[in-house]
Design a protein around this motif. Structure first.
Motif, PDB file in Angstrom:
ATOM      1  N   LEU A   1       0.723  -1.228   0.004  1.00  0.00           N
ATOM      2  CA  LEU A   1      -0.094   0.021  -0.068  1.00  0.00           C
ATOM      3  C   LEU A   1       0.900   1.149  -0.011  1.00  0.00           C
ATOM      4  O   LEU A   1       0.623   2.385  -0.598  1.00  0.00           O
ATOM      5  CB  LEU A   1      -0.987   0.040   1.100  1.00  0.00           C
ATOM      6  N   ARG A   2       2.051   1.104   0.652  1.00  0.00           N
ATOM      7  CA  ARG A   2       2.982   2.434   0.721  1.00  0.00           C
ATOM      8  C   ARG A   2       3.363   2.738  -0.635  1.00  0.00           C
ATOM      9  O   ARG A   2       3.231   3.928  -1.141  1.00  0.00           O
ATOM     10  CB  ARG A   2       4.049   2.012   1.741  1.00  0.00           C
ATOM     11  N   HIS A   3       3.845   1.613  -1.426  1.00  0.00           N
ATOM     12  CA  HIS A   3       4.221   2.012  -2.571  1.00  0.00           C
ATOM     13  C   HIS A   3       2.958   2.312  -3.712  1.00  0.00           C
ATOM     14  O   HIS A   3       3.384   3.169  -4.646  1.00  0.00           O
ATOM     15  CB  HIS A   3       5.066   0.763  -3.442  1.00  0.00           C
ATOM     16  N   HIS A   4       2.010   1.720  -3.558  1.00  0.00           N
ATOM     17  CA  HIS A   4       0.875   1.829  -4.321  1.00  0.00           C
ATOM     18  C   HIS A   4       0.502   3.135  -4.371  1.00  0.00           C
ATOM     19  O   HIS A   4       0.189   3.689  -5.281  1.00  0.00           O
ATOM     20  CB  HIS A   4      -0.399   0.819  -4.068  1.00  0.00           C
ATOM     21  N   LEU A   5       0.194   3.713  -3.253  1.00  0.00           N
ATOM     22  CA  LEU A   5      -0.202   4.967  -2.807  1.00  0.00           C
ATOM     23  C   LEU A   5       0.512   6.086  -3.079  1.00  0.00           C
ATOM     24  O   LEU A   5       0.257   7.314  -2.950  1.00  0.00           O
ATOM     25  CB  LEU A   5      -0.838   5.170  -1.540  1.00  0.00           C
ATOM     26  N   GLY A   6       1.760   5.842  -3.010  1.00  0.00           N
ATOM     27  CA  GLY A   6       2.986   6.832  -3.424  1.00  0.00           C
ATOM     28  C   GLY A   6       3.289   7.679  -2.246  1.00  0.00           C
ATOM     29  O   GLY A   6       3.491   8.777  -2.299  1.00  0.00           O
TER      30      GLY A   6
ATOM     31  N   GLN B   1       6.057 -14.670 -17.421  1.00  0.00           N
ATOM     32  CA  GLN B   1       4.797 -13.906 -17.865  1.00  0.00           C
ATOM     33  C   GLN B   1       4.348 -13.065 -16.640  1.00  0.00           C
ATOM     34  O   GLN B   1       3.813 -11.943 -16.968  1.00  0.00           O
ATOM     35  CB  GLN B   1       3.620 -14.901 -17.925  1.00  0.00           C
ATOM     36  N   VAL B   2       4.605 -13.573 -15.502  1.00  0.00           N
ATOM     37  CA  VAL B   2       4.358 -12.787 -14.300  1.00  0.00           C
ATOM     38  C   VAL B   2       4.945 -11.328 -14.234  1.00  0.00           C
ATOM     39  O   VAL B   2       4.637 -10.156 -14.010  1.00  0.00           O
ATOM     40  CB  VAL B   2       4.371 -13.663 -12.990  1.00  0.00           C
ATOM     41  N   LEU B   3       6.435 -11.835 -14.223  1.00  0.00           N
ATOM     42  CA  LEU B   3       7.247 -10.491 -14.221  1.00  0.00           C
ATOM     43  C   LEU B   3       6.936  -9.404 -15.298  1.00  0.00           C
ATOM     44  O   LEU B   3       7.201  -8.177 -15.036  1.00  0.00           O
ATOM     45  CB  LEU B   3       8.815 -11.011 -14.398  1.00  0.00           C
ATOM     46  N   SER B   4       6.547  -9.809 -16.406  1.00  0.00           N
ATOM     47  CA  SER B   4       6.600  -8.863 -17.614  1.00  0.00           C
ATOM     48  C   SER B   4       5.241  -8.052 -17.223  1.00  0.00           C
ATOM     49  O   SER B   4       5.144  -6.687 -17.841  1.00  0.00           O
ATOM     50  CB  SER B   4       6.407  -9.632 -18.948  1.00  0.00           C
ATOM     51  N   GLN B   5       4.551  -8.287 -16.091  1.00  0.00           N
ATOM     52  CA  GLN B   5       3.254  -7.564 -15.953  1.00  0.00           C
ATOM     53  C   GLN B   5       3.396  -6.907 -14.623  1.00  0.00           C
ATOM     54  O   GLN B   5       2.760  -5.738 -14.572  1.00  0.00           O
ATOM     55  CB  GLN B   5       1.979  -8.427 -15.569  1.00  0.00           C
ATOM     56  N   ALA B   6       4.167  -7.402 -13.701  1.00  0.00           N
ATOM     57  CA  ALA B   6       4.041  -6.906 -12.200  1.00  0.00           C
ATOM     58  C   ALA B   6       4.845  -5.401 -11.998  1.00  0.00           C
ATOM     59  O   ALA B   6       5.687  -5.228 -12.360  1.00  0.00           O
ATOM     60  CB  ALA B   6       4.751  -7.915 -11.556  1.00  0.00           C
ATOM     61  N   GLU B   7       3.987  -4.495 -11.687  1.00  0.00           N
ATOM     62  CA  GLU B   7       4.368  -3.131 -11.182  1.00  0.00           C
ATOM     63  C   GLU B   7       4.961  -3.318  -9.665  1.00  0.00           C
ATOM     64  O   GLU B   7       5.513  -2.474  -9.319  1.00  0.00           O
ATOM     65  CB  GLU B   7       3.352  -2.297 -11.178  1.00  0.00           C
ATOM     66  N   ILE B   8       4.414  -4.312  -9.098  1.00  0.00           N
ATOM     67  CA  ILE B   8       5.088  -4.561  -7.605  1.00  0.00           C
ATOM     68  C   ILE B   8       5.176  -5.897  -7.346  1.00  0.00           C
ATOM     69  O   ILE B   8       4.208  -6.925  -7.799  1.00  0.00           O
ATOM     70  CB  ILE B   8       4.229  -4.035  -6.531  1.00  0.00           C
ATOM     71  N   VAL B   9       6.620  -6.146  -7.209  1.00  0.00           N
ATOM     72  CA  VAL B   9       6.882  -7.774  -6.810  1.00  0.00           C
ATOM     73  C   VAL B   9       7.172  -7.985  -5.509  1.00  0.00           C
ATOM     74  O   VAL B   9       8.227  -7.278  -4.962  1.00  0.00           O
ATOM     75  CB  VAL B   9       7.966  -8.022  -7.750  1.00  0.00           C
ATOM     76  N   VAL B  10       6.555  -9.113  -4.884  1.00  0.00           N
ATOM     77  CA  VAL B  10       6.845  -9.334  -3.397  1.00  0.00           C
ATOM     78  C   VAL B  10       7.697 -10.921  -3.716  1.00  0.00           C
ATOM     79  O   VAL B  10       7.051 -11.707  -4.104  1.00  0.00           O
ATOM     80  CB  VAL B  10       5.359  -9.430  -2.892  1.00  0.00           C
TER      81      VAL B  10
ATOM     82  N   THR C   1      12.283  -2.390  -1.429  1.00  0.00           N
ATOM     83  CA  THR C   1      12.112  -2.371   0.035  1.00  0.00           C
ATOM     84  C   THR C   1      12.540  -3.739   0.640  1.00  0.00           C
ATOM     85  O   THR C   1      11.834  -4.769  -0.036  1.00  0.00           O
ATOM     86  CB  THR C   1      10.756  -2.148   0.434  1.00  0.00           C
ATOM     87  N   LEU C   2      13.618  -3.819   1.335  1.00  0.00           N
ATOM     88  CA  LEU C   2      14.267  -5.171   1.445  1.00  0.00           C
ATOM     89  C   LEU C   2      14.505  -5.329   3.144  1.00  0.00           C
ATOM     90  O   LEU C   2      14.772  -4.670   3.872  1.00  0.00           O
ATOM     91  CB  LEU C   2      15.784  -5.112   0.806  1.00  0.00           C
ATOM     92  N   ASP C   3      13.836  -6.558   3.528  1.00  0.00           N
ATOM     93  CA  ASP C   3      13.894  -6.886   4.910  1.00  0.00           C
ATOM     94  C   ASP C   3      15.035  -8.060   5.112  1.00  0.00           C
ATOM     95  O   ASP C   3      15.347  -8.272   6.148  1.00  0.00           O
ATOM     96  CB  ASP C   3      12.473  -7.421   5.114  1.00  0.00           C
ATOM     97  N   VAL C   4      15.451  -8.718   4.170  1.00  0.00           N
ATOM     98  CA  VAL C   4      16.329  -9.886   4.412  1.00  0.00           C
ATOM     99  C   VAL C   4      17.508  -9.466   3.275  1.00  0.00           C
ATOM    100  O   VAL C   4      17.414  -9.164   2.380  1.00  0.00           O
ATOM    101  CB  VAL C   4      15.525 -11.197   4.049  1.00  0.00           C
ATOM    102  N   PHE C   5      18.603 -10.181   3.849  1.00  0.00           N
ATOM    103  CA  PHE C   5      20.159  -9.898   3.212  1.00  0.00           C
ATOM    104  C   PHE C   5      20.696 -11.241   3.298  1.00  0.00           C
ATOM    105  O   PHE C   5      20.712 -12.008   4.080  1.00  0.00           O
ATOM    106  CB  PHE C   5      20.449  -8.548   3.634  1.00  0.00           C
ATOM    107  N   ARG C   6      21.739 -11.223   2.395  1.00  0.00           N
ATOM    108  CA  ARG C   6      22.807 -12.273   2.320  1.00  0.00           C
ATOM    109  C   ARG C   6      23.653 -12.515   3.871  1.00  0.00           C
ATOM    110  O   ARG C   6      24.058 -13.491   4.215  1.00  0.00           O
ATOM    111  CB  ARG C   6      23.585 -12.509   1.094  1.00  0.00           C
ATOM    112  N   ALA C   7      23.960 -11.301   4.282  1.00  0.00           N
ATOM    113  CA  ALA C   7      24.639 -11.113   5.397  1.00  0.00           C
ATOM    114  C   ALA C   7      23.975 -10.187   6.376  1.00  0.00           C
ATOM    115  O   ALA C   7      23.267  -9.245   5.925  1.00  0.00           O
ATOM    116  CB  ALA C   7      26.013 -10.397   5.276  1.00  0.00           C
TER     117      ALA C   7
END
Length: 310
Positions: A106-111, A184-193, A247-253
């Motif tokens: 919602l944060r990204h959708h609403l700007g 197909q999914v990636l070519s359409q997605a404006e927000i990817v979770v 927006t990233l919550d997890v990382f390799r380190a």
């Protein structure tokens, strides 16, 4: 007498002891719940990969290991573990993930970032977001967490796409599978979770090639696993504008090193692996219900498939 050993971090015992004992009483589980025991006398391990227990061979009476973590990638390959490993599928953990994902979508959708940046006296009303039904949001990974998040987004009327390695059918969600389905999914997605597990097959799911498939300016939200993203490819896509924000919550380190480029990048939001913490009360109930089932002759729930890694 059945012995249940709490083999997670010692510091967690204070938070878990009372909920575990309460769940035992509620369920009528007759067992010794202990913090220390002779390995040869232990029947069940309540476990986290941060435990000092890494060699399971001395636990000759062990019937199952019940993880307090949803992710099991750091233990599933342990060859000394020869009994069922159950991952954490907890209603509290699921609810927390749904809340975090929904909030950031919602944060990204609403700007929201653009509308509140700086509080500097500038009236920014030149960009009006579309309605949710006109925004395409993709959830990659349709396990317990991904399915719940996709269903919530669909309830909010987002045009919700879902992708998994194997076919799924979720009401209100356009489900895809396989490599062609991912494209197909990636070519359409404006927000990817991203809510895929960490396995050799899912590493770098988002790389230079797959990021190039996205509509220009798409947003990435990753509360899944750090290995799902090729970091250099994402940084490059952010620099060119192919990806508008991550927006990233997890990382390799983890913790993310202070010198990492994500901290300084203006189009990256870092959160400290808080998308969904395990809540002791609900997790204790989940673990003890599984032990109760097994003690009464029923099959364990949420047993990890060693071949797939989840």
């Amino acid at each position: 007498m059945t012995t249940i050993l709490f083999a997670a971090k010692r510091a967690d015992w204070a938070a878990y002891e009372a909920p575990l004992r309460q769940s035992m009483a509620d369920l009528g589980v007759s067992a010794d719940l202990v913090l220390e025991a002779d390995p040869a006398e232990v029947d069940y391990l309540i476990y986290s990969p941060a435990s000092t227990v890494q060699d399971f061979r001395p636990y000759t009476r062990l019937k199952a290991v019940l993880s307090l973590w949803a992710g099991v990638e750091s233990i599933v390959g342990n060859t000394t573990l020869q009994v069922p490993l159950c991952r954490m599928v907890d209603p509290g953990l699921t609810e927390g993930m749904v809340e975090w994902v929904t909030g950031h979508v919602l944060r990204h959708h609403l700007g929201m970032d653009a509308h509140i940046q700086g509080q500097d006296g500038v009236w920014r009303n030149d960009v009006v977001p579309p309605l949710a039904r006109d925004r395409r949001v993709a959830v990659l990974g349709l396990g317990a967490l991904g399915s719940a998040c996709a269903q919530m987004l669909a309830q909010l009327q987002f045009n919700t796409l879902g992708w998994s390695r194997r076919p799924k059918d979720i009401s209100g969600v356009s489900c895809y599978s396989g490599e062609d389905g991912l494209r197909q999914v990636l070519s359409q997605a404006e927000i990817v979770v991203l809510l895929l597990p960490a396995t050799p097959q899912t590493e770098n799911t988002l790389n230079a090639e797959s990021l190039a498939l996205l509509p220009r300016g798409a947003v990435i939200i990753n509360p899944g696993r750090g290995t799902l993203i090729d970091d250099e490819a994402l940084l490059s896509a952010l620099d060119t504008g192919q990806v508008g924000h991550a927006t990233l919550d997890v990382f390799r380190a983890e913790p993310l090193p202070p010198e990492h480029a994500y901290w300084q990048h203006p189009c990256v939001t870092v959160t400290p692996h808080i998308a969904s913490e395990t809540r002791p009360v609900s997790a204790a109930r989940t673990v003890m219900e599984n032990i109760h089932r097994h003690l009464n002759g029923a099959a364990l729930l949420n047993v990890v498939d060693r071949a797939t890694g989840y």
